[in-house]
Design a protein around this motif. Sequence first.
Motif, short mmCIF file in Angstrom:
data_model
loop_
_atom_site.label_atom_id
_atom_site.label_comp_id
_atom_site.label_asym_id
_atom_site.label_seq_id
_atom_site.Cartn_x
_atom_site.Cartn_y
_atom_site.Cartn_z
N GLY A 1 0.70 -1.08 -0.06
CA GLY A 1 -0.11 -0.04 -0.04
C GLY A 1 0.92 1.19 0.02
N LYS A 2 1.95 1.10 0.23
CA LYS A 2 3.01 2.51 0.15
C LYS A 2 3.44 2.80 -1.13
N ARG A 3 3.68 4.03 -1.39
CA ARG A 3 4.47 4.26 -2.68
C ARG A 3 5.56 4.18 -2.42
N ILE A 4 6.36 3.37 -3.51
CA ILE A 4 7.60 2.96 -3.76
C ILE A 4 8.32 3.32 -4.76
N PHE A 5 9.30 3.94 -4.79
CA PHE A 5 10.09 4.73 -6.07
C PHE A 5 11.61 4.46 -6.05
N PRO B 1 16.57 -5.32 -18.21
CA PRO B 1 15.38 -5.20 -18.67
C PRO B 1 14.35 -5.93 -17.85
N GLN B 2 14.84 -7.19 -17.69
CA GLN B 2 13.66 -8.08 -17.08
C GLN B 2 13.34 -7.94 -15.61
N VAL B 3 14.45 -7.34 -14.83
CA VAL B 3 14.61 -7.12 -13.42
C VAL B 3 13.98 -5.64 -13.38
N ASN B 4 14.13 -4.87 -14.11
CA ASN B 4 13.55 -3.47 -14.06
C ASN B 4 11.93 -3.49 -14.51
N ALA B 5 11.40 -4.31 -15.26
CA ALA B 5 10.12 -4.55 -15.72
C ALA B 5 9.29 -5.52 -14.48
N ASP B 6 10.16 -6.20 -13.84
CA ASP B 6 9.51 -6.94 -12.84
C ASP B 6 9.25 -5.99 -11.52
N LEU B 7 10.15 -5.03 -11.46
CA LEU B 7 9.86 -4.23 -10.45
C LEU B 7 8.96 -3.13 -10.67
N LYS B 8 8.71 -2.67 -11.97
CA LYS B 8 7.59 -1.90 -12.24
C LYS B 8 6.19 -2.73 -12.10
N GLU B 9 5.94 -3.94 -12.44
CA GLU B 9 5.01 -4.55 -12.33
C GLU B 9 4.49 -4.76 -10.95
N ASN B 10 5.46 -4.96 -9.96
CA ASN B 10 5.25 -4.96 -8.56
C ASN B 10 4.96 -3.65 -7.87
N GLY B 11 4.72 -2.63 -8.79
CA GLY B 11 4.42 -1.31 -8.46
C GLY B 11 5.26 -0.24 -8.37
N ILE B 12 6.75 -0.46 -8.24
CA ILE B 12 7.74 0.50 -8.21
C ILE B 12 7.74 1.47 -9.32
N GLU B 13 7.99 2.77 -8.69
CA GLU B 13 7.85 3.72 -10.15
C GLU B 13 9.22 4.50 -10.15
N PHE B 14 9.95 4.79 -11.22
CA PHE B 14 11.09 5.32 -11.48
C PHE B 14 11.02 6.86 -11.59
N LEU B 15 11.95 7.48 -10.65
CA LEU B 15 11.84 8.77 -10.68
C LEU B 15 12.78 9.54 -11.89
N GLU C 1 6.76 12.71 2.80
CA GLU C 1 7.53 12.10 3.78
C GLU C 1 7.58 10.68 3.91
N ASP C 2 6.42 10.29 3.74
CA ASP C 2 5.94 8.54 3.93
C ASP C 2 6.34 7.82 2.57
N ASP C 3 6.77 8.37 1.68
CA ASP C 3 7.19 7.79 0.58
C ASP C 3 8.43 7.09 0.72
N ILE C 4 8.77 5.75 -0.03
CA ILE C 4 9.93 5.12 -0.02
C ILE C 4 10.58 5.40 -1.32
N VAL C 5 11.87 5.80 -1.12
CA VAL C 5 12.95 5.88 -2.26
C VAL C 5 13.90 4.79 -2.20
N LEU C 6 14.13 4.15 -3.14
CA LEU C 6 15.12 3.05 -2.96
C LEU C 6 16.48 3.67 -3.69
N ILE C 7 17.54 3.55 -3.38
CA ILE C 7 18.90 4.20 -3.94
C ILE C 7 19.41 2.96 -4.75
N PRO C 8 19.50 3.01 -6.12
CA PRO C 8 19.91 1.65 -6.74
C PRO C 8 21.55 1.22 -6.63
#
Length: 408
Positions: free
Chosen positions: A72-76, A85-99, A115-122
């Motif tokens: 339910g959280k926004r994850i970026f 391409p496969q790994v990044n596509a899988d992450l997008k399919e699981n709801g992660i958005e790219f900034l 503030e309550d968003d999650i941002v992953l550093i690659p």
Amino acid sequence: MKQFAVPNIYRSELITAIKNKRKSEDKLKKDFTPTLLDFGPLQIYLARHFGFCYGVENAIEIAFRTIEENPGKRIFLLSEMIHNPQVNADLKENGIEFLQDTYGKQLIPFETLKEDDIVLIPAFGTTLEIEALLQRKGIQSEKYNTTCPFVEKVWNRSAQIAGKGYSIVVHGKPKHEETRATFSHASSKTPTVIVNDMDEAVELAGYITGKKTAEEFYTAFKGRYSNGFDITKDLQRFGVVNQTTQLATDTQAIADYLKQVVKAHYNLDDKNIQERFADTRDTLCYATNDNQTAVADLLHTEADIAIVVGGYNSSNTSHLVELCEEKLPTFFISSADKILSSTEIMHCNWRTKQEYLTQSYMPAKKPLRILITSGASCPDAVVEDVIERLAGFFSTEKNVQAFIQDFS
């Protein structure tokens, strides 16, 4: 070495069996000879080392665990997690958005983050400026930082030699995420400049020795030196570090060349060279070294063609293609689907990143000998798919399941 919880869709029973057997027989990793899969009319030689490295598996584990633990959280993601391409596509399919895209172009404005968003550093890391921006927004990124430990090792080594009064020369692709991140970290500590290749290192040497004017430097290296960089004095003492996915031999050649330039210019020898030039050989990534050394040994094998599997924007994979092309017709593909038939293949030019079709890519001979390797961000499952695809064009004496038994 730590074992990571990577989704099974990226694993391969065949490749796992091969890697485990080779590891048990060669614990010190001194044997770089390839592994032969003899299908009879088709002989496939696999590089000794290929596929996911420590940093990639670490990043994938953190990303998928983050998804699982935060429904339910926004994850970026700041940009692509890794260049596959496969790994990044899988992450997008699981709801992660790219900034951002891989070159830093904004896809989603930072202003929209909460503030309550999650941002992953690659795995490539990020710049200090972006880290500070996230902190100002109250986004805690430490738990979700997947930066490769070997990238961080380069940053730490840069900080160490900066503390001793050295400037930094970064060998890397100026637009690559990792190079931008390394430049940011290094330039916060000491004057820093980026060189893309040996030609630029030779040009830089002209400024070190005074053969070229300062004005020429600021034009030629525009956008690739730190604020306040003074070419007339900031390269009187320096060290060379690299984007970890560059060819290790290229980085070492650039460092050796600049070292000799400094030696000659300041009349130094091996005993006092460190007065002007820092030894940074310990920053070269072990996985990059192993994969490239494995390809060098793979190329000693008499073969007809080579296939390199991985993302087309993957730097480390492109360098494996570069090595193979020096000896054999080489086809750079992202998946088994690119092998259209026994006569047609879609593959990528690693220099232009353009994909094109080649006819009659397989020589009409038996046994046909093919060398195969993959980049550090390529799942082993994709390599197994490629092997099965190729084997399907022949009346083979063995199948993949038989090889799994052989290596188990």
